[in-house]
Design an enzyme around this catalytic site. Sequence first.
Site, mmCIF file in Angstrom:
data_model
loop_
_atom_site.group_PDB
_atom_site.id
_atom_site.type_symbol
_atom_site.label_atom_id
_atom_site.label_comp_id
_atom_site.label_asym_id
_atom_site.label_seq_id
_atom_site.Cartn_x
_atom_site.Cartn_y
_atom_site.Cartn_z
ATOM 1 N N LYS A 1 -4.533 -5.787 1.907
ATOM 2 C CA LYS A 1 -4.866 -5.282 2.851
ATOM 3 C C LYS A 1 -4.191 -4.599 3.753
ATOM 4 C CE LYS A 1 -8.525 -5.205 6.107
ATOM 5 N NZ LYS A 1 -9.494 -4.321 5.510
ATOM 6 N N GLU B 1 -12.303 1.721 -5.418
ATOM 7 C CA GLU B 1 -11.405 0.730 -5.213
ATOM 8 C C GLU B 1 -12.289 -0.872 -5.305
ATOM 9 O OE1 GLU B 1 -10.126 0.168 -1.115
ATOM 10 O OE2 GLU B 1 -11.837 0.970 -0.429
ATOM 11 N N CYS C 1 1.566 -9.404 1.994
ATOM 12 C CA CYS C 1 1.825 -10.672 2.110
ATOM 13 C C CYS C 1 1.561 -11.376 3.417
ATOM 14 C CB CYS C 1 3.468 -10.795 1.916
ATOM 15 S SG CYS C 1 3.985 -10.383 0.527
ATOM 16 N N ARG D 1 -4.470 -10.305 2.690
ATOM 17 C CA ARG D 1 -3.016 -9.535 2.852
ATOM 18 C C ARG D 1 -2.250 -9.375 1.451
ATOM 19 N NH1 ARG D 1 -1.380 -8.893 8.171
ATOM 20 N NH2 ARG D 1 0.413 -8.126 7.414
ATOM 21 N N HIS E 1 -16.248 26.297 -6.849
ATOM 22 C CA HIS E 1 -14.975 27.035 -7.115
ATOM 23 C C HIS E 1 -14.322 26.023 -8.118
ATOM 24 C CE1 HIS E 1 -15.482 29.770 -3.533
ATOM 25 N NE2 HIS E 1 -16.060 28.647 -3.135
ATOM 26 N N GLY F 1 7.908 -7.837 2.830
ATOM 27 C CA GLY F 1 8.871 -6.605 3.260
ATOM 28 C C GLY F 1 9.836 -6.263 1.818
ATOM 29 N N TRP G 1 1.929 -10.189 -2.140
ATOM 30 C CA TRP G 1 1.355 -9.144 -2.744
ATOM 31 C C TRP G 1 2.511 -8.437 -3.591
ATOM 32 C CZ3 TRP G 1 2.645 -3.741 -2.612
ATOM 33 C CH2 TRP G 1 1.714 -2.892 -2.987
HETATM 34 C C1 F6R Z 1 -9.596 1.559 2.035
HETATM 35 C C2 F6R Z 1 -8.729 0.939 2.884
HETATM 36 C C3 F6R Z 1 -7.460 1.500 3.109
HETATM 37 C C4 F6R Z 1 -7.075 1.565 4.341
HETATM 38 C C5 F6R Z 1 -5.495 2.158 4.495
HETATM 39 C C6 F6R Z 1 -5.034 2.391 5.880
HETATM 40 O O1 F6R Z 1 -10.772 0.820 1.891
HETATM 41 O O2 F6R Z 1 -8.849 -0.123 3.194
HETATM 42 O O3 F6R Z 1 -7.467 2.995 2.738
HETATM 43 O O4 F6R Z 1 -7.781 2.510 5.373
HETATM 44 O O5 F6R Z 1 -4.531 1.565 3.787
HETATM 45 O O6 F6R Z 1 -5.031 0.865 6.277
HETATM 46 P P1 F6R Z 1 -4.818 0.858 8.011
HETATM 47 O O7 F6R Z 1 -6.272 1.163 8.562
HETATM 48 O O8 F6R Z 1 -4.515 -0.735 8.307
HETATM 49 O O9 F6R Z 1 -3.558 1.681 8.258
#
Ligand code: F6R
Length: 617
Positions: free
Chosen positions: A612, A494, A2, A30, A510, A105, A78
């Site tokens: 994000k 993704e 968000c 976001r 394995h 949140g 989001w």
């Molecule tokens: C993948 C990606 C996520 C972030 C993860 C951690 O491309 O962006 O896997 O790496 O959500 O996010 P941060 O680094 O903001 O804690």
Amino acid sequence: MCGIIGYAGGENSARAVDVVLESLARLEYRGYDSAGIAIVADGEIVQVKKAGKLQGLLDELDKHPLPPTSTAIGHTRWATHGSPTDANAHPHMSFDGRVTVVHNGIVENHGELARGLAERGIQPISETDTEIVAHLLALALADTGDLTEAMRMTVRELEGSFTLVAVAADSPGTVVAARRNAPLVVGLGDGENFVGSDVAAFVSRTQRAIEMGQDEMVTIRPDSVSIQTFDGTPVDRAEFHVDWNVDAAVKGGFDTFMEKEIHDQPSAVRDTLLGRMSPSGSLQLDELRIDESILRRIDKIIVVACGTAAYAGHVAKYAVEHWCRIPVEVELAHEFRYRDPVVSEKTLVVAITQSGETMDTLMAIRHAKDQGAKILAIVNTHGSTIARESDAVLYTHAGPEVAVASTKAFVAQITAAYLLGLYLAQLRGNKYSDEVVTYLDELMKMPDRVAEVIARADEIKALARDMKDVTSVLFLGRHVGYPVALEGALKLKELAYIHAEGFAAGELKHGPIALVEDGQPVFLIVPTPRRPLLHAKVMSNLREVSARGARVLCIAEEGDTAVDEFAHAVFRIPETPTLLHPLVSVVPLQIFALALATEKGLNVDQPRNLAKSVTVE
Ligand code: F6R
């Protein structure tokens, strides 16, 4: 998760709508399930909100423009509570139409609060927890007549995590915000002020900002910013300068943010290295609130992170153990928190995070702190919660990362973790300063090597065009190539929504080799032939999959002709020392995922279901 913006402009400022809409465009990464805006004008609140991308809201506002005003709030969502519909989009207005609020949140006790409201005859019209807050605010405002006081009364009733930003019909020029376990930053303008979920909300208008602490609230007006704790104690906090270049947050001629951010990688590495060496030859961290004597005594490092950031931690483990002779564990933050990790005063917990707001990582560091560990954060976003709550901070200077899939943050995180490893090695006497300088010199060569790989992007794009219809891709790597394989698979999942798995190459026999059949695409990250033993083992893996009909795509160094006999295609990377290989070998995998997703006509910057900054657990 968000994006939130609040704006209080001066009496003569009529541009609040433009300011908020521009911020929402910068914050859309976001969350992009829905978007909305609310303004205060002529003693009333007017709001417009739409499910879907921000463009839907913009189209609606083109048809029905809002009147000029100096006070507005906005939100990109989001979804957590309630599906992405117009009704569930933010802002949420109170039952009496006098207050409206945006929220990031989860209000965990919303059910109980809703029952209390129902007893007073107030029924929600949306499925969100946020709407409950709007009604509580209105009731408190009716009691107190003051929006700040109403916010303070309301937040005391809430459990869970929240950033809240509210405006009231009777308070033009005033925006009140509060935060607990969710991000909020204040932007200081000239005759105008801002609140946002991160500095991207206002960095095009001001680079002066103030961090907000846990359980604090702020009232902004055009000429004043007043911060206090939830119990009313005034807070006086120094401002900081946001050193992000405004241009870094726009596409700069590229079709997508992700492509631009892939091209930003040489400077992300260079800028992260910049200014780290003092004239006396010692390494500098940005904020070090841990006594060096403690760092000399640590007997274990635990890296906590999620997703791509965790893979950066995996890469760093190889270097830090080698240089410092300290055991390094890498743990997904959400797993760390809910088992019973062995942590003591001699443990250094290293949190790696681009956003600095990932809730899983935040909870992990709080848990580690409770056990007496020291926390060092490798963070990209200034003013973020994890930076503030850590004992020491090493910033990655990657600039704003807008595309949801992380690229430049990854290479910057590896670079920063390597700096940390060298710092510790020097401090603890595992390396002489001239040895550290030698490693730093090698690191300084990496931006050019990364640029060389990017310059050959067309080769990998052609490969992606050819593979548009594949349904499964495997990625294999050994040593530091293993986390690179995991990252390559994550990028493909993704972005292109293709089944992809990363494996340690040695693990293949394995079990996973059973997946290999005729034509199965397999990316293999081949280490430098100047590590003959490691190289020979990976060559065996290459032969194993090739013998079973796999279509093997090698990422191998210039001049490594041994791979030619078995590989269907070879993408060349420059000669690079083993530990630094990931900084170059990951780049073709990022470009491949980007190109394949583009071929499939997918939205590269905003893949489905993702956000994000993941600020819920
Ligand atoms: C993948 C990606 C996520 C972030 C993860 C951690 O491309 O962006 O896997 O790496 O959500 O996010 P941060 O680094 O903001 O804690």
